[in-house]
Scaffold this active site. Structure first.
Site, mmCIF file in Angstrom:
data_model
loop_
_atom_site.group_PDB
_atom_site.id
_atom_site.type_symbol
_atom_site.label_atom_id
_atom_site.label_comp_id
_atom_site.label_asym_id
_atom_site.label_seq_id
_atom_site.Cartn_x
_atom_site.Cartn_y
_atom_site.Cartn_z
ATOM 1 C CB THR A 12 -0.939 0.004 1.225
ATOM 2 O OG1 THR A 12 -1.840 -1.095 1.134
ATOM 3 C CG2 THR A 12 -1.741 1.302 1.299
ATOM 4 C CG ASP A 51 -1.768 -6.426 -2.351
ATOM 5 O OD1 ASP A 51 -1.740 -7.246 -1.415
ATOM 6 O OD2 ASP A 51 -2.597 -5.508 -2.425
ATOM 7 C CB SER A 52 1.888 -7.782 1.515
ATOM 8 O OG SER A 52 0.671 -7.640 2.199
ATOM 9 C CB THR A 83 -0.203 -3.687 6.334
ATOM 10 O OG1 THR A 83 -1.430 -3.626 5.586
ATOM 11 C CG2 THR A 83 0.470 -2.322 6.329
#
Length: 328
Positions: A12, A51-52, A83
């Site tokens: 993010t 994106d994680s 996150t």
């Protein structure tokens, strides 16, 4: 002036709005330029742009290799990361990079860097400060707290205080005096050895009333090599009708370790307290004590990757390797 390295992986913090939603687009240099001047010499390397939710064991290995490669050239490393899986990455890096000689600090944000009221600038500045001043180890910096990486859990989806340090105090907090060190992680020192051998065929199961333990055998038949069970309270498991306790015993006899953790976020599992826990303990269940689920599953992956059998994994879980558990 401390020499620091920023390794950018997306998330993010590096995202921009698009027709498909937020997508990681900004480079590490973009993040640094939006941050403004800092009293450090900072180099930047973009190693991923994900994106994680898409960061998986293959990326863990790659990130660990990059940190290991550059660790002797810098006083500290900051890893910008999404996150959603950051606590898993922090836990796994703790095992893959035991006795790391410098502080490695993961951080991210709940709002992209380019948004006016984003939390990203504060988190990134904190991460650089921690990388310049903390003792060697793997940390996560977020919302004015620096936490031991293997003790962190994401507990909120949108608020800025998204992460908590579970069952141990944070390493440091931001106060009006600066970065106030609260606790010493007490990590071992020595020469870091990169070890990315892990077994990913594991499972994390949350026990609920009515759960059929037959499903555990289906996992084993599909190649599952180890299971972490989030049991009730202190680690209790049902043995009436759907006999979870007996299933644990059978799995362990098959050479499949079963780790019993608690569904409760805080405090410990203690299989000795109640009958429902003692029976599981007698069957060979391994207590996770006060570990987070993220740390328990990554520790299990790493242990299996070293070729440990059930007895060796039992002994391994009875040790505090990187600050992940309280042995008491």
């Amino acid at each position: 002036m401390k020499k620091l390295l920023l390794l950018s992986t997306g998330g993010t913090i590096a995202s921009r709005a698009s027709n498909e939603g937020l997508v990681p687009q900004d480079s590490g240099q973009d993040l640094l330029s939006m941050l403004g001047p800092l009293p450090y010499q900072i180099d930047v390397r973009d190693i991923l742009q994900l994106d994680s939710s898409n960061i998986q064991p293959e990326e863990w290995k790659f990130i660990a290799e990059q940190i290991y490669k550059y660790r002797t050239k810098y006083d500290g490393i900051v890893l910008s990361h999404g996150t959603d899986t950051m606590a898993y990455t922090a836990s796994m890096l703790s095992f893959m990079l035991q006795k790391i000689e410098i502080p490695v600090v993961l951080t991210g944000s709940q709002v992209p860097m380019d948004v006016v009221l984003s939390d990203a600038p504060h988190n990134l500045r904190l991460a650089f400060s921690a990388a310049a001043s903390c003792k060697p180890g793997i940390y996560l910096a977020f919302d004015r707290k620096v936490m031991l990486g293997c003790r962190t859990v994401k507990v909120r989806t949108t608020n800025f205080n998204a992460f908590e340090s579970v069952n141990v105090p944070p390493i440091a907090r931001v106060t009006s005096d600066g970065l106030d060190m609260i606790s010493d992680p007490g990590l071992g020192t020595g020469k870091c050895e990169l070890n990315t051998n892990i077994e990913t065929h594991v499972s994390l199961v949350k026990l609920f009333p009515g759960f059929d333990p037959v499903l555990l055998f289906a996992m084993a038949d599909s190649g599952c090599r180890g299971i972490v069970v989030e049991a009730y309270g202190l680690g209790g498991m049902n043995y009436i009708r759907r006999n979870m306790v007996a299933a644990v015993g059978k799995l362990i006899k098959q050479g499949i370790p079963v780790i019993a953790s608690s569904q409760c976020l805080y405090e410990r599992s203690d299989l000795t307290r109640y009958e429902v826990g003692r029976l599981a303990l007698l069957e060979g269940a391994i207590s996770a004590r006060d570990m987070t689920s993220e740390s328990a599953i990554t520790k299990l992956m790493w242990a299996l990757g070293q070729g440990m059998n059930v007895t060796e994994i039992q002994n391994f879980f009875d040790q505090n390797i990187v600050g992940e558990v309280t042995i008491n």
